[in-house]
Enzyme design. Structure first.
Site, PDB file in Angstrom:
ATOM      1  N   ASP B 464       0.867  -1.158   0.000  1.00 57.36           N
ATOM      2  CA  ASP B 464       0.000   0.000   0.000  1.00 57.36           C
ATOM      3  C   ASP B 464       0.916   1.224   0.000  1.00 57.36           C
ATOM      4  O   ASP B 464       2.108   1.109   0.273  1.00 57.36           O
ATOM      5  CB  ASP B 464      -0.845  -0.056   1.274  1.00 57.36           C
ATOM      6  CG  ASP B 464      -1.746   1.133   1.405  1.00 57.36           C
ATOM      7  OD1 ASP B 464      -2.246   1.581   0.380  1.00 57.36           O
ATOM      8  OD2 ASP B 464      -1.937   1.597   2.543  1.00 57.36           O
ATOM      9  N   THR B 753      -2.259   1.396  -4.779  1.00 57.94           N
ATOM     10  CA  THR B 753      -2.712   2.496  -3.944  1.00 57.94           C
ATOM     11  C   THR B 753      -4.036   3.035  -4.444  1.00 57.94           C
ATOM     12  O   THR B 753      -4.384   2.900  -5.613  1.00 57.94           O
ATOM     13  CB  THR B 753      -1.667   3.634  -3.922  1.00 57.94           C
ATOM     14  OG1 THR B 753      -2.212   4.723  -3.207  1.00 57.94           O
ATOM     15  CG2 THR B 753      -1.296   4.077  -5.315  1.00 57.94           C
ATOM     16  N   GLY B 754      -4.760   3.625  -3.528  1.00 56.59           N
ATOM     17  CA  GLY B 754      -5.992   4.301  -3.913  1.00 56.59           C
ATOM     18  C   GLY B 754      -5.729   5.700  -4.402  1.00 56.59           C
ATOM     19  O   GLY B 754      -6.617   6.380  -4.899  1.00 56.59           O
ATOM     20  N   ASP B 755      -4.498   6.143  -4.277  1.00 56.75           N
ATOM     21  CA  ASP B 755      -4.148   7.509  -4.656  1.00 56.75           C
ATOM     22  C   ASP B 755      -4.207   7.718  -6.154  1.00 56.75           C
ATOM     23  O   ASP B 755      -4.244   6.780  -6.927  1.00 56.75           O
ATOM     24  CB  ASP B 755      -2.717   7.815  -4.197  1.00 56.75           C
ATOM     25  CG  ASP B 755      -2.722   8.503  -2.871  1.00 56.75           C
ATOM     26  OD1 ASP B 755      -3.806   8.935  -2.439  1.00 56.75           O
ATOM     27  OD2 ASP B 755      -1.644   8.607  -2.270  1.00 56.75           O
ATOM     28  N   ARG B 855      -5.446   4.165  -7.883  1.00 50.72           N
ATOM     29  CA  ARG B 855      -6.900   4.261  -7.838  1.00 50.72           C
ATOM     30  C   ARG B 855      -7.554   2.886  -7.808  1.00 50.72           C
ATOM     31  O   ARG B 855      -8.528   2.638  -8.493  1.00 50.72           O
ATOM     32  CB  ARG B 855      -7.403   5.023  -9.069  1.00 50.72           C
ATOM     33  CG  ARG B 855      -7.203   6.514  -8.992  1.00 50.72           C
ATOM     34  CD  ARG B 855      -8.452   7.145  -8.446  1.00 50.72           C
ATOM     35  NE  ARG B 855      -8.296   8.572  -8.236  1.00 50.72           N
ATOM     36  CZ  ARG B 855      -8.138   9.108  -7.033  1.00 50.72           C
ATOM     37  NH1 ARG B 855      -8.120   8.351  -5.962  1.00 50.72           N
ATOM     38  NH2 ARG B 855      -8.016  10.398  -6.887  1.00 50.72           N
ATOM     39  N   ASP B 881      -1.634  -0.840   5.798  1.00 50.26           N
ATOM     40  CA  ASP B 881      -1.963  -0.400   7.140  1.00 50.26           C
ATOM     41  C   ASP B 881      -3.433  -0.085   7.313  1.00 50.26           C
ATOM     42  O   ASP B 881      -3.880   0.137   8.419  1.00 50.26           O
ATOM     43  CB  ASP B 881      -1.151   0.856   7.488  1.00 50.26           C
ATOM     44  CG  ASP B 881      -1.639   2.053   6.711  1.00 50.26           C
ATOM     45  OD1 ASP B 881      -2.034   1.870   5.558  1.00 50.26           O
ATOM     46  OD2 ASP B 881      -1.625   3.159   7.266  1.00 50.26           O
TER      47      ASP B 881
END
Lengths: 345, 1176
Positions: B464, B753-755, B855, B881
């Site tokens: 992550d 990552t969701g970023d 994303r 995390d």
């Protein structure tokens, strides 16, 4: 502050304090880290070779020094007329079992000379057989009735009392070897000392001095020798020897000792009673006269094995020397690392 | 879309790295799409404060979950203050908890029952039962039961001790006192007697005894602050609300009658769904209205609530179950070999039984006469066969007996040893001070105890980003205010001037965290409202200080004259902004539902909070409507850049907007998270219009959230740009180095990552995951067809870069071709995962050195892990995390949770937990390597150890007429694997180190040993078996030939075999020990001594047939010669092969060990390369 909360998540959090340093917890205990360098490899092979070859030679020499007379009599001692039906001969108690033969001493034999009988193909280590004994009963008269383990030779139907225990019970005792040997040299009887043939520990502890044979070999079938019912078991050394069951199907057992020396080319006349039935299982019976050395009886195996191992190690040492000379590899050479090999190629 | 450039390429000029006002927009909003509804409420920000907002809040929850309306049948009905009625119909659990498993009475049966769940014990049991049949009794009763009872006893003692400790803590827990409403008076009652439906009162710092719905608190607005550290490890205060309708009721006076209808007990600690019927009104309750068992009430004088879940039904208790169980790769492989061993076992037994049958057949007629057989039993009145039931049956019996005799061929003790070893390894991992996190004060945690050795074979790491690679501790960095960039020199007040502070009643209040400030900006901010620049700066910091949901909490310090202001909130971004504002003199001092107080440059000002539109993931912004002292009303909006630029009035200040955009671009390119702030003054008519629609919307019964959102969207238009902030989400310490090490170790690191893509790429650059020499392949598609095309193109183009296969991609210094980095986003993955395109993605990804997925939703994260898991044998590790990483952590072979800022769901789902990403390096390279090497060796050694003994027994059986006599006494047979040889293997497997930590850390490539399965593979297994065969032959046949035709007795020869085999296996182990610590010496030589002692003890028992055998035996020279010869002859082949391999084909580990010992470096010098090349 809230130590009492029982909650899986909290517990791990609570003990969160820096681990105390110790060489143990950090896995840094002082340690010896030997690395087998070429020198060490060669040295260890040479060391083994130089240890094993002398031991092998000494053992072989010791074994060679042993003088051994082996005389197989089970075939010769059956009279011609019974050769076709050996079982009938041996099982008939009325036939004459005496047998006389001559043997020659090949080399000088120094006392003590051990007299053994050797049986082949006799499975004294057979599961049924080794278990069929009662060590308790042998040890003390109080345990006369603990014969449960002695099946199938546990007790016997005597008159007037029925089903009394046999002492000593069990297959082992029942099959007691009962050939006897008399040695005559130059018309003089050679004394065979039958005392001290059993282990001292057996005499003192294992076989009770208050245990007397009872109901032994009572009724058919009879497996072997009988015992004098007036002598306690702790004096019956033949029984003790027999009851130390042999480890292997070909075995010797001590019959007695001769305390005079025999000269080379002496002729000994053996007068033996061929009582024991080995014919049913195709076993052989042999009489063995042997001296001993520190290594035991005559057996070249250990000496040869040691010489072989020592020789191989010497050979390996030479090979490794050649290997290290012609194909050296510097210790810790990084060019042998897999990732370096890949890049370079 | 595929781009192939070297430096990072930004695809769209407006595509700025993400920024958000939510605590983690990227994570939170993605979670929304996932089925894990419960976590949504944690992720997204709760901005509400006070009762009205609380209503909105809970309404939002209930609507977001409206599709899961509580069904009457599933509901639990709680009659408030009527425990009797509540418990009348339903049998709700009382509040006494019981973590202990057993009572004195149930201990024995229950513990035994649980222990026999293991296959190993069942095997033991069956063997022991078989042995009790008189036909099959091989061992005596005692000897046959000993191994099983030994293991059972050890485990039972361990269980009993653990249970005793649980009993003790249960007692303390159950006997705590709490104040319960009985007959309209609060009385002290033992915690265990609380029942569902009772009203309980808590005081400050009380531990909540059960899950309770809040009714009222000491705060007039119904707020209660709780600390949930015991529940989820988060130490910041959380707010919980009592319902407005119940707030005013005083429990003692007004009889509260109501009915709460809530869900069945479940373990979701972040979700709660209920309705309350009180005074005829229907209220919906959400997670913000319930306080859970184990929480602590803080900063609130008292709170009153009604118990809804008690005892074992509380969420805390439901959550206290253990970690999920996984099985290690090595163990799976080992089980395959164990099946092979069982085949060997069956083979041996068949051989023995068939031979026995043939022998019996041949001697069938003689059995009666044979002195050593005696078929018939004459001890009974009727002469019958004794223990003989025909050749056929004898074969069957012999087969079963040989299974009993050869039982340890299946190394059951290995399973127990493995568990002990893993406990030992876990002990060392937990105690490793290099994996202790100072900042969070957390040690490494081993939550799963059965996959330690998998750590040594990891090939893929899925990480992550936020909170894993980065600290998730936001720090305000730069500001762009009205087009002016303030990113100049920083000062941090280490010297005489320690940051900004204010005087309150003679006390000094200062923010808890000091922020580095820009000197120029600080100077300008002090000029006040008068200059133009001053006015702009004033607006900017006022917006930062006001537009948030942070609650200031004043904390005492050691000196009475000084207090610290701690900004509590769930979003680290907002905290950072408020601390920044405070550092520049805009200190938020107080927040209630109706107003806020901000100390502006020493002057206290009060602003009315007229309304607040909280953050949501559709708008990606939040706004607050502030009433100023002069009567003017302003709306302040803060949000992600792309959402903000859409609503900013572009007709004026175009140059400022342009400049701000430029600044944002430069901020984002260095990996900063940005937020844009806008503001607008509301005219009176507009305000009134808004107010009325806001009131309507917030009191609406249905669709409240949607209505409110509409109101917000109407309001948030035509904003004037104020500025932008840049917050640094700092990389964790040592992340670039860790990634470099992992790369060298040929472990592929994928970041999921969701970023946003740009943020992800910039973080990837700063963490050295991406380097400038990499070619990037970017896939952003919006349809299946375009995804397919992108993939195909990418495969072709990535194929061009690749000369060698992907195996080499990890070698960082290979200069044949530039490594390829794949960057793919979640929307493309939607069309790829679970379709036939997966295969192509897999091929492409395996061509790439680095894969960045942006994303991505949590389930997609798991999908990507599954993509690799399904198609390769490679071991995968997921590290994260947050709640959004849970699915990935559970999917991967090894899941690691970072115990960081984002709660503990990740840790709870993980197999291992640690404080920092960089601990991955010692964990994998050092501990993983050791664990794998140790375990692999131990398994092979145990196979060898047991098989060599079984074979010695087997060879002897061939010389006993196939009757399964053992020359070795039955006690020695039993003690062999329990005592004679068990301790050293465990000690060595826990303590031995093939390489030092320093070498392993310096040369991460050494990790490749695990990838190549160097410590355990079929070749090694078969070599071991061959070696075993040879050694058993030597052990057995040397004494056999040496004592053939001699007068040796069975027990003596048995003793010789026992000693020879025990010496041999221990010396064999000693040959393979790499580090000799005193413990290794003690265990190995101690075992040998212990064996000698045991053999002597067995031989001084007069009732055993072997009485005194060892003494008679050892008095002869041949015994010693045999013993020595066996050891050497058995081990020479092994030694020779080992030395030849060591010299001619040395493993990396071997070379590293030599280099370690002789102190040379493993780096190739130029000269050596030359030599090496020329030699080839």
């Amino acid at each position: 502050m809230n130590n009492q909360v029982t909650n899986g998540a909290s517990k791990s959090k609570r003990i969160s304090k820096k681990p105390q340093y110790s060489r143990f917890t950090q896995q840094e205990l002082p340690a010896w880290k030997p690395i087998l360098t070429p020198g060490w490899v060669i040295a260890s092979f040479l060391a083994i070779a130089f240890l094993f070859i002398p031991i092998g030679l000494v053992s072989l020499f010791a074994s060679e020094r042993v003088v051994e007379i082996v005389y197989r009599y089970d075939q010769d001692c059956v009279p011609e007329m019974y050769r076709g039906n050996v079982t009938a001969y041996i099982q008939n108690s009325l036939t004459n079992k005496t047998c006389v033969e001559n043997i020659t001493v090949p080399k000088k034999m120094d006392p003590p000379i051990f007299v053994y009988y050797q049986l082949d193909n006799f499975y004294q280590n057979h599961r049924r057989y080794v278990k069929s004994r009662s060590d308790k009963q042998l040890r003390s008269a109080a345990y006369e009735y603990s014969t449960k383990e002695c099946e199938p030779k546990e007790r016997v139907n005597t008159t007037p009392v029925t089903w009394v225990p046999i002492v000593p019970c069990g297959l082992i005792a029942w099959s007691l070897f009962n050939d006897t040997y008399n040695l005559i040299m130059e018309d003089k009887v050679l004394d065979i000392n039958k005392k001290g043939i059993a282990w001292k520990s057996d005499k003192n502890v294992k076989f009770g001095s208050n245990v007397y044979p009872k109901n032994f070999q009572y009724g058919a079938p009879i497996g072997g020798g009988k015992l004098n019912e007036s002598i306690p078991l702790s004096e019956q050394e033949d029984l003790m020897v027999w009851m130390r069951t042999a480890a292997l199907p070909t075995f010797r057992k001590l019959y007695g000792k001769i305390n005079t020396s025999l000269e080379a080319h002496d002729t000994i006349t053996v007068v033996l009673q061929n009582n024991y039935n080995t014919y049913s299982f195709g076993g052989q019976k042999k009489l063995v006269l042997s001296t001993t050395t520190w290594i035991g009886g005559k057996n070249d195996f250990l000496g040869i094995a040691y010489l072989t191992v020592g020789g191989i190690c010497l050979f390996m040492a030479l090979n490794f020397i050649l290997l290290y000379v012609f194909k050296p590899r510097p210790l810790g050479d990084p060019s042998y690392l897999s990732w370096n090999r890949k890049t370079v190629s | 879309m595929i781009t192939t450039t070297n430096p990072p390429l930004l695809i769209h000029p407006l595509a700025f790295p993400s920024s958000n006002s939510g605590m983690s927009l990227d994570d939170a909003q993605i979670v929304n799409d996932s089925p894990q509804v419960g976590f949504v409420d944690l992720g997204s920000k709760r901005v509400s404060h006070g009762s009205r907002q609380g209503d909105v809040d809970s309404e939002r929850f209930s609507i977001s979950m409206s599709h899961r309306e509580i069904d009457d049948g599933d509901a639990r009905l709680v009659y408030v203050n009527d425990a009797l009625k509540t418990n009348e119909r339903f049998e709700f659990a009382g509040n006494s908890i019981r973590t202990a498993k057993y009572s004195v009475l149930t201990f024995l049966p229950r513990n035994l029952f649980e222990q026999f769940h293991r296959v190993a014990y069942i095997y033991f049991l069956i063997i022991a039962i078989l042995n009790q049949l008189p036909q099959l009794a091989v061992f005596g009763r005692g000897a046959s039961i000993l191994p099983l009872s030994f293991v059972l006893l050890v485990t039972a003692v361990k269980d009993a001790y653990e249970d005793w400790r649980r009993h003790r803590s249960d007692r303390i827990e159950n006997n705590r006192m709490s104040s319960v409403l009985v007959n309209d008076r609060f009385q002290q009652k033992k915690c265990k007697d609380i029942q569902v439906g009772e009203i309980i009162k808590f005081s400050a710092d009380d531990i909540i005894p059960c899950d309770t719905v809040l009714l009222s608190t000491s705060d007039p607005t119904g707020v209660a602050y709780i600390q949930t550290i015991n529940l989820d490890g988060e130490s910041n205060l959380k707010t919980r609300y009592a319902k407005q309708e119940t707030l005013s009721k005083v429990a003692e006076k007004d009889r509260i009658d109501g009915l709460i209808k809530c869900e069945k007990p479940n373990r979701n600690i972040y979700g709660f769904m209920a309705t309350m019927e009180i005074d005829g009104k229907h209220l919906s309750l959400g997670p913000s209205n319930i306080v859970l068992r184990g929480c602590v009430l803080k900063n609130t004088n008292w709170a009153v609530g009604v118990a809804v879940y008690c005892g074992r039904e509380t969420k805390a208790m439901l959550n206290s179950s253990g970690a999920p169980s996984k099985r290690s790769r090595l163990e799976t492989r080992m089980n395959r070999e164990i099946i092979l061993l069982s085949v060997f076992l069956v083979g041996l037994c068949m051989a023995v039984s068939v031979c026995a049958g043939v022998w019996l057949k041949q001697h069938e007629d003689d059995l009666e006469i044979l002195q050593f057989y005696r078929k018939k039993d004459y001890s009974e009145p009727v002469v019958e066969n004794y223990n003989y039931s025909g050749v056929g049956m004898e074969i069957v019996f012999t087969f079963l007996m040989s299974v009993i005799v050869f039982q340890i061929m299946i190394p059951i003790s290995l399973y127990i040893s493995m568990e002990l070893v893993r406990v030992g390894q876990a002990y060392f991992m937990i105690r490793d001070d290099k994996m202790y996190d100072e900042t969070s004060k957390s040690r490494f945690q081993c939550r799963a105890l059965n996959i330690n050795e998998d750590l040594g074979q990891i090939k893929y790491v899925f990480s992550d980003k936020t909170g894993t690679l980065t600290e998730n501790k936001m720090e305000f960095k730069y500001a762009s205010i009205f087009g002016v960039d303030y990113s100049g020199e920083k000062t941090n007040f280490e010297g005489e001037q320690r940051g900004y502070y204010i005087q309150v009643n003679g006390q000094v209040w200062r923010p808890k965290m000091a922020v580095e400030v820009d000197k120029e900006l600080l100077q300008l901010s002090k000029t006040g409202n008068n200059t133009k620049a001053g006015k702009q700066i004033y607006d900017f910091f006022l917006a930062l200080a006001a537009c948030n949901t942070i609650v200031p909490i004043v904390v005492d310090t050691s000196s009475p004259a000084e207090k610290l202001v701690d900004y509590q909130g769930e979003s680290p971004d907002e905290q950072a902004l408020v601390y920044a504002a405070a550092a520049y003199g805009f200190m938020l001092m107080e927040r209630t539902s109706g107003h806020i107080v901000i100390d502006i440059q020493g002057e206290r000002q009060r602003f009315n909070v007229l309304g607040m539109h909280e953050f949501d993931s559709d708008r990606k912004r939040m706004s607050v409507i502030l009433g100023f002292a002069d009567g003017s009303v302003k709306v302040i909006v803060k949000g992600a850049d792309n959402s903000m630029f859409n609503i900013i009035d572009k007709s004026v200040n175009l140059d400022i907007i342009k400049a701000t955009e430029d600044h944002l671009l430069s901020y984002s390119s260095i990996g900063l998270r940005t937020l844009v702030v806008g503001m607008r003054e509301l005219g009176v008519p507009e305000f009134e219009q808004w107010q009325s629609s806001y009131e309507t919307a917030s009191t609406a019964v249905m669709g409240r959230v949607g209505l409110l959102r509409k109101v917000a969207i109407n309001l948030e238009t035509n904003l004037e740009i104020v500025g932008a902030s840049a917050i640094e989400d700092r990389l964790q310490k040592g992340v670039p180095e860790a990634i470099e090490s992992l790369r060298k170790a040929n472990i592929k690191v994928w970041v999921l990552t969701g970023d946003k893509q740009e943020t992800a790429i910039s973080i990837a650059y700063s963490s050295k995951l991406l380097t400038s020499n990499m070619s990037q392949v970017v896939i952003n598609s919006n349809s299946k067809i375009s995804s397919k095309k992108s993939l195909e193109d990418a495969l072709v183009s990535s194929g061009n870069f690749l000369v060698s296969d992907d195996q080499d991609a990890g070698g960082s210094d290979c200069n044949t071709s530039p490594p390829v980095a794949l960057i793919i986003d979640g929307s493309s993955l939607v069309y790829i995962l679970d379709t036939e395109l997966e295969e192509q993605l897999f091929q492409l990804a395996s061509n790439c050195a680095v894969v960045l997925c942006c994303r991505v939703a949590p389930l997609q994260k798991a999908g990507i892990v599954a993509l690799i898991k399904k198609r390769t044998d490679a071991m995968t590790l997921a590290i994260g995390d947050g709640a959004n990483d849970v699915s990935m952590i559970q999917m991967a072979d090894v899941g690691i949770g970072i115990s960081g800022q984002e709660g503990r769901q990740a840790v709870m789902a993980s197999d291992f937990a640690m404080g920092q990403f960089r601990f991955l390096v010692p964990l994998l390279l050092v501990h993983g390597h050791w664990n794998y090497q140790r375990m692999g060796y131990m398994i092979l050694y145990n196979f060898y150890r047991n098989a060599v003994f079984v074979l010695v027994l087997f060879w002897y059986v061939l010389f006993t007429g196939f009757t399964l006599t053992t020359a070795i006494t039955e006690w020695s047979s039993v003690l062999y694997s329990i005592l004679y040889t068990s301790v050293p293997t465990i000690v060595i497997a826990v303590l031995d180190k093939d390489l030092s930590r320093r070498s392993l850390m310096t040369y991460p490539q050494l990790y490749g040993a695990g990838h190549r399965q160097e410590s355990y593979n079929s070749t090694l297994f078969w070599l071991t078996i061959a070696d075993t065969l040879w050694q058993s032959i030597v052990v057995f046949y040397v004494p056999l030939f040496a004592y053939w035709k001699s007068d040796i007795d069975g027990p003596s020869l048995g003793d010789l075999w026992t000693l020879a085999v025990v010496f041999l296996v221990n010396i064999h182990l000693a040959m393979d020990v790499i580090r000799w610590t005193w413990l290794s010496h003690a265990s190995i030589w101690g075992s040998i001594i212990a064996t000698c002692i045991c053999v002597i003890i067995i031989d001084v028992i007069p009732v055993l047939p072997g009485y005194w055998a060892i003494f008679e035996l050892s008095s002869k020279g041949s015994f010693w010669i045999c013993l020595l010869g066996i050891q050497i002859a058995a081990l020479v082949p092994r030694f020779v092969i080992k030395m030849v391999i060591q010299h001619c084909k040395p493993s990396d580990i071997q070379i590293a060990r030599e280099a370690d010992k002789f102190g040379n470096s493993l780096e190739l010098t130029g000269q050596e390369i030359e030599m090496n090349t020329s030699r080839r």
